[in-house]
Design a protein around this motif. Structure first.
Motif, PDB file in Angstrom:
ATOM      1  N   TYR A  20       0.833  -1.252  -0.063  1.00  0.00           N
ATOM      2  CA  TYR A  20      -0.096  -0.032  -0.017  1.00  0.00           C
ATOM      3  C   TYR A  20       0.842   1.434   0.056  1.00  0.00           C
ATOM      4  CZ  TYR A  20       0.909   1.049   4.864  1.00  0.00           C
ATOM      5  OH  TYR A  20       1.554   1.316   6.127  1.00  0.00           O
ATOM      6  N   ASP A  47      -0.875  -2.627  -4.749  1.00  0.00           N
ATOM      7  CA  ASP A  47      -1.687  -2.448  -3.642  1.00  0.00           C
ATOM      8  C   ASP A  47      -2.039  -4.046  -3.290  1.00  0.00           C
ATOM      9  OD1 ASP A  47      -2.637  -1.393  -1.276  1.00  0.00           O
ATOM     10  OD2 ASP A  47      -4.532  -0.773  -2.199  1.00  0.00           O
ATOM     11  N   THR A  48      -2.513  -4.863  -4.214  1.00  0.00           N
ATOM     12  CA  THR A  48      -2.736  -6.036  -3.969  1.00  0.00           C
ATOM     13  C   THR A  48      -1.617  -7.053  -3.914  1.00  0.00           C
ATOM     14  OG1 THR A  48      -3.382  -6.389  -6.587  1.00  0.00           O
ATOM     15  CG2 THR A  48      -4.937  -5.710  -4.964  1.00  0.00           C
ATOM     16  N   ASP A  49      -0.166  -6.636  -3.970  1.00  0.00           N
ATOM     17  CA  ASP A  49       0.865  -7.370  -4.014  1.00  0.00           C
ATOM     18  C   ASP A  49       0.837  -8.353  -5.236  1.00  0.00           C
ATOM     19  OD1 ASP A  49       1.850  -6.149  -1.688  1.00  0.00           O
ATOM     20  OD2 ASP A  49       0.761  -7.497  -0.397  1.00  0.00           O
ATOM     21  N   HIS A  83      -3.308  -0.334  -8.388  1.00  0.00           N
ATOM     22  CA  HIS A  83      -4.066  -1.375  -7.660  1.00  0.00           C
ATOM     23  C   HIS A  83      -3.591  -2.615  -7.884  1.00  0.00           C
ATOM     24  CE1 HIS A  83      -7.787  -3.603  -6.840  1.00  0.00           C
ATOM     25  NE2 HIS A  83      -7.463  -4.361  -7.974  1.00  0.00           N
TER      26      HIS A  83
END
Length: 482
Positions: A355, A437-439, A434
């Motif tokens: 994040y 952020d979701t690895d 995005h």
């Protein structure tokens, strides 16, 4: 025609020089120098007053171009510690060491003149080999049996303030020197070996300074991207690539774009490679605990707008840089990663949360340096089927001809002259944010950015324009460019 040049040391100290029918006059010219110049010329001279930089450049042109070790500008070593600051003298007075002093001066002078980035001295069973790295490749200067390797190494260690009695441990030092008015910073490293100490010197021309984007070799589209990134109010912009790929030069050029009178710019570097006017620069010193992370934390208390961190090497520095970007600062830094997307994965490996990367990372510049073909001897050739397929695979039209290196006296038979950058500039958009952020994995990140030009495509475009060769691109990037 007799040589009417003044001795270099006299010309430098008295700020006068004779060039044909011109009398070059520096801003601090002396009456004694003017009288001697007119005396040695023997004919009327036309005075030409120059600023300091112009006069120093003229000295380098007049004396260094001759290539004569006896009449050219000597290498002057600046002793910057304690009471000796600003003085220049020989550190070894023994007459037996005079040939060693001369040899070291000639080596340094030759390396600076060739614009070498590194100078290597390698003792071996039969003597000493000297090599220098020019345009990313090693060139042999000499390999001789009659050179006293230990005394050459001792000379360099004395000049860099190292312990000449310690030959069992690696040591690091620094030599500040001037050649024809140019300030050169030499970072010296010794490494004990079976036949003596190996010495490697990194040469930094501190007069280089900031470089305009058009000199980096950027396309118009890439220059526009960098301008947009440098104009952002906050976030992190990273330059990635292996050692010697030009990351620092790119970061300094970004500082040039970000430099506004309304902005305070601070840097923490290792080493400080160029003096940047109007910018406060800090040198890290791990021996006393001044690391990149600690220097960065201290900088944040100095009310900066733009921060340059020389390199993100550890998790603490990565975390601190991310937090600085999150609190409204624009942060430039370099990171060791092979690709632009690889920089995101590398930040994760250093412990930065997804994040935080998504919130702060604004752009990544992946780059390499390829040698530029010599314009005098580059030979045209028709691309083979395999070579044509390489262009097609990267979505590029196959050129009717490509050029190859041959070699001539002008390029010293290498076939190349200078280097040019190839770039892949990635701007972080919402879709990529995005995914970060979701690895997402690097493969998933690649899907998120979609079809876009790669580093290899940028390099092949240079091949198609005749600036470099396919063989050189393969040497630097491999077959796939990753």
């Amino acid at each position: 025609m007799p040589d009417r040049r003044l001795p270099f040391a006299f010309a430098r100290d008295n700020q006068v020089a004779v060039e044909g029918a011109r009398l070059l006059i520096g801003p601090e010219a002396t009456m004694n120098g003017l009288r001697e110049a007119r005396r040695i010329a023997g004919t009327p001279l036309t005075p030409d007053a120059l600023e300091t930089e112009g006069f120093q450049a003229a000295l380098t042109r007049l004396y260094d171009a001759a290539g004569d070790a006896d009449t050219g500008p000597e290498v002057a070593f600046d002793l910057e510690d304690g009471a000796r600051a600003g003085s220049t003298r020989d550190l070894l007075e023994d007459p037996e060491d005079a040939p060693v002093i001369k040899l070291v001066n000639q080596l340094l002078r030759q390396a600076v003149r060739a614009q070498a980035s590194d100078l290597h001295l390698e003792p071996h069973e039969d003597g000493l080999r000297a090599r220098m790295r020019v345009d990313g490749t090693m060139q042999t200067v000499f390999d001789r049996r009659d050179v006293p390797a230990r005394r050459v190494v001792s000379r360099l260690k004395v000049m860099s303030g190292l312990d000449i009695a310690e030959t069992r441990l690696p040591q690091d030092g620094r030599i500040a020197l001037r050649l024809g008015g140019r300030a050169i910073d030499v970072r010296l490293s010794t490494l004990p070996g079976h036949h003596g100490e190996r010495v490697v010197m990194r040469l930094l021309d501190r007069s280089g300074g900031l470089m305009a984007l058009d000199r980096l070799g950027l396309s118009d589209a890439d220059a526009d991207r960098l301008n947009r990134l440098a104009g952002l109010p906050n976030g992190i912009i990273l330059a990635t690539g292996p050692t010697g790929s030009g990351k620092t030069t790119t970061l300094y050029s970004l500082l040039r774009l970000a430099d506004r009178r309304e902005r305070t710019i601070l840097t923490v570097e290792d080493p400080v490679e160029y003096d940047l006017p109007g910018i406060s620069q800090t040198q890290v010193n791990p021996e006393i605990g001044l690391s990149f992370a600690r220097g960065l934390r201290s900088i944040l208390r100095q009310d900066p707008d733009v921060i340059l961190v020389g390199e993100i090497r550890d998790g603490e520095t990565a975390q601190t840089a991310s937090e600085a970007a999150l609190t409204g600062h624009l942060v430039f830094s370099s990171l060791h990663a092979n690709t632009a997307l690889g920089a995101i994965v590398r930040l994760r490996e250093l412990g930065v949360e997804g994040y935080l990367i998504a919130a702060t990372l604004r752009g990544v510049v992946a780059q390499r340096l390829v040698r530029r073909l010599c314009p005098d001897c580059a030979a045209p050739a028709t691309p083979s089927a395999v070579e044509a397929a390489q262009f097609t695979a990267h979505g590029l039209p196959v050129p009717a001809q490509v050029k190859t290196a041959t070699g001539c006296p002008r390029c010293e038979t290498t076939g190349f002259s200078g280097r040019i950058g190839v770039f892949d500039i990635l701007e972080i958009d919402d879709g990529l944010k995005h995914a970060i952020d979701t690895d997402a994995s690097e493969v998933e990140l690649r899907r998120a950015v979609g079809d876009r030009p790669s580093l290899m495509a940028s390099a092949l475009a240079r091949v198609a324009s005749g600036e470099t060769s396919l063989a050189e691109v393969r040497r630097v990037l491999g077959e796939t460019g990753t």
